[in-house]
Design a protein around this motif. Structure first.
Motif, PDB file in Angstrom:
ATOM      1  N   HIS A 119      -1.096   8.949  -9.583  1.00 14.43           N
ATOM      2  CA  HIS A 119      -0.958   7.513  -9.791  1.00 14.43           C
ATOM      3  C   HIS A 119      -1.488   6.784  -8.562  1.00 14.43           C
ATOM      4  CE1 HIS A 119       2.827   8.446  -7.651  1.00 14.43           C
ATOM      5  NE2 HIS A 119       2.726   7.217  -7.180  1.00 14.43           N
ATOM      6  N   LYS A 120      -1.947   5.563  -8.774  1.00 10.41           N
ATOM      7  CA  LYS A 120      -2.455   4.750  -7.676  1.00 10.41           C
ATOM      8  C   LYS A 120      -1.287   4.343  -6.790  1.00 10.41           C
ATOM      9  CE  LYS A 120      -4.746   0.394  -6.709  1.00 10.41           C
ATOM     10  NZ  LYS A 120      -5.351  -0.802  -7.268  1.00 10.41           N
ATOM     11  N   SER A 121      -1.441   4.531  -5.516  1.00  8.03           N
ATOM     12  CA  SER A 121      -0.400   4.155  -4.573  1.00  8.03           C
ATOM     13  C   SER A 121      -0.212   2.648  -4.550  1.00  8.03           C
ATOM     14  CB  SER A 121      -0.775   4.637  -3.170  1.00  8.03           C
ATOM     15  OG  SER A 121       0.133   4.133  -2.220  1.00  8.03           O
ATOM     16  N   SER A 122       1.034   2.214  -4.456  1.00  9.46           N
ATOM     17  CA  SER A 122       1.316   0.779  -4.357  1.00  9.46           C
ATOM     18  C   SER A 122       0.822   0.214  -3.019  1.00  9.46           C
ATOM     19  CB  SER A 122       2.812   0.514  -4.519  1.00  9.46           C
ATOM     20  OG  SER A 122       3.538   1.169  -3.501  1.00  9.46           O
ATOM     21  N   TYR A 123       0.453   1.079  -2.093  1.00  6.70           N
ATOM     22  CA  TYR A 123      -0.069   0.650  -0.803  1.00  6.70           C
ATOM     23  C   TYR A 123      -1.587   0.469  -0.815  1.00  6.70           C
ATOM     24  CZ  TYR A 123       4.543   1.744   0.969  1.00  6.70           C
ATOM     25  OH  TYR A 123       5.896   1.767   1.180  1.00  6.70           O
ATOM     26  N   SER A 124      -2.235   0.751  -1.943  1.00  4.18           N
ATOM     27  CA  SER A 124      -3.683   0.605  -2.052  1.00  4.18           C
ATOM     28  C   SER A 124      -4.061  -0.866  -2.071  1.00  4.18           C
ATOM     29  CB  SER A 124      -4.191   1.271  -3.330  1.00  4.18           C
ATOM     30  OG  SER A 124      -4.042   2.658  -3.256  1.00  4.18           O
ATOM     31  N   ALA A 176      -6.617  -4.214  -2.991  1.00 11.30           N
ATOM     32  CA  ALA A 176      -7.184  -4.774  -4.219  1.00 11.30           C
ATOM     33  C   ALA A 176      -8.710  -4.742  -4.220  1.00 11.30           C
ATOM     34  CB  ALA A 176      -6.694  -6.205  -4.397  1.00 11.30           C
ATOM     35  N   CYS A 193      -8.760   2.389  -2.893  1.00 15.70           N
ATOM     36  CA  CYS A 193      -7.538   2.915  -3.500  1.00 15.70           C
ATOM     37  C   CYS A 193      -7.241   4.347  -3.071  1.00 15.70           C
ATOM     38  CB  CYS A 193      -7.661   2.887  -5.013  1.00 15.70           C
ATOM     39  SG  CYS A 193      -7.941   1.243  -5.678  1.00 15.70           S
ATOM     40  N   GLU A 221      -4.780   7.590  -4.388  1.00 13.57           N
ATOM     41  CA  GLU A 221      -3.940   8.118  -5.451  1.00 13.57           C
ATOM     42  C   GLU A 221      -3.025   9.174  -4.865  1.00 13.57           C
ATOM     43  OE1 GLU A 221      -6.686   7.826  -9.411  1.00 13.57           O
ATOM     44  OE2 GLU A 221      -6.955   9.572  -8.146  1.00 13.57           O
ATOM     45  N   THR A 233      -9.472   7.519  -4.490  1.00  9.42           N
ATOM     46  CA  THR A 233      -9.801   7.297  -5.899  1.00  9.42           C
ATOM     47  C   THR A 233     -11.299   7.368  -6.153  1.00  9.42           C
ATOM     48  OG1 THR A 233      -7.871   5.897  -6.154  1.00  9.42           O
ATOM     49  CG2 THR A 233      -9.567   5.649  -7.809  1.00  9.42           C
ATOM     50  N   THR A 250       5.880   0.895   6.936  1.00 16.06           N
ATOM     51  CA  THR A 250       6.592  -0.304   6.487  1.00 16.06           C
ATOM     52  C   THR A 250       7.470  -0.933   7.560  1.00 16.06           C
ATOM     53  OG1 THR A 250       8.378   1.038   5.539  1.00 16.06           O
ATOM     54  CG2 THR A 250       6.576   0.429   4.080  1.00 16.06           C
TER      55      THR A 250
END
Length: 58
Positions: free
Chosen positions: A9-14, A16, A20, A22, A34, A57
């Motif tokens: 799945h694509k990381s939420s940290y990628s 826009a 990306c 994954e 990606t 974070t």
């Protein structure tokens, strides 16, 4: 489970802009670009991936 595909799945940290990353998370976390999936893959124990994300974070 012989050679089952990983659930990527694509990381939420990628970002826009197409930069990306994954991930496939389990006992070992697999990370790949990606846009260059076949070139390389980084594999980390799950606890190291968690520590990495915690550091990012802060």
């Amino acid at each position: 489970m012989p050679n089952e595909p990983l659930p990527w799945h694509k990381s939420s940290y990628s970002g826009a802009r197409g930069d990306c990353v994954e991930v496939s998370e389990g006992a070992t976390t697999h990370i790949r670009d990606t846009q260059n999936r076949a070139l390389a893959e980084l594999n980390l124990p799950a606890h190291e991936w968690s520590a990495f994300l915690t550091t990012l974070t802060r």
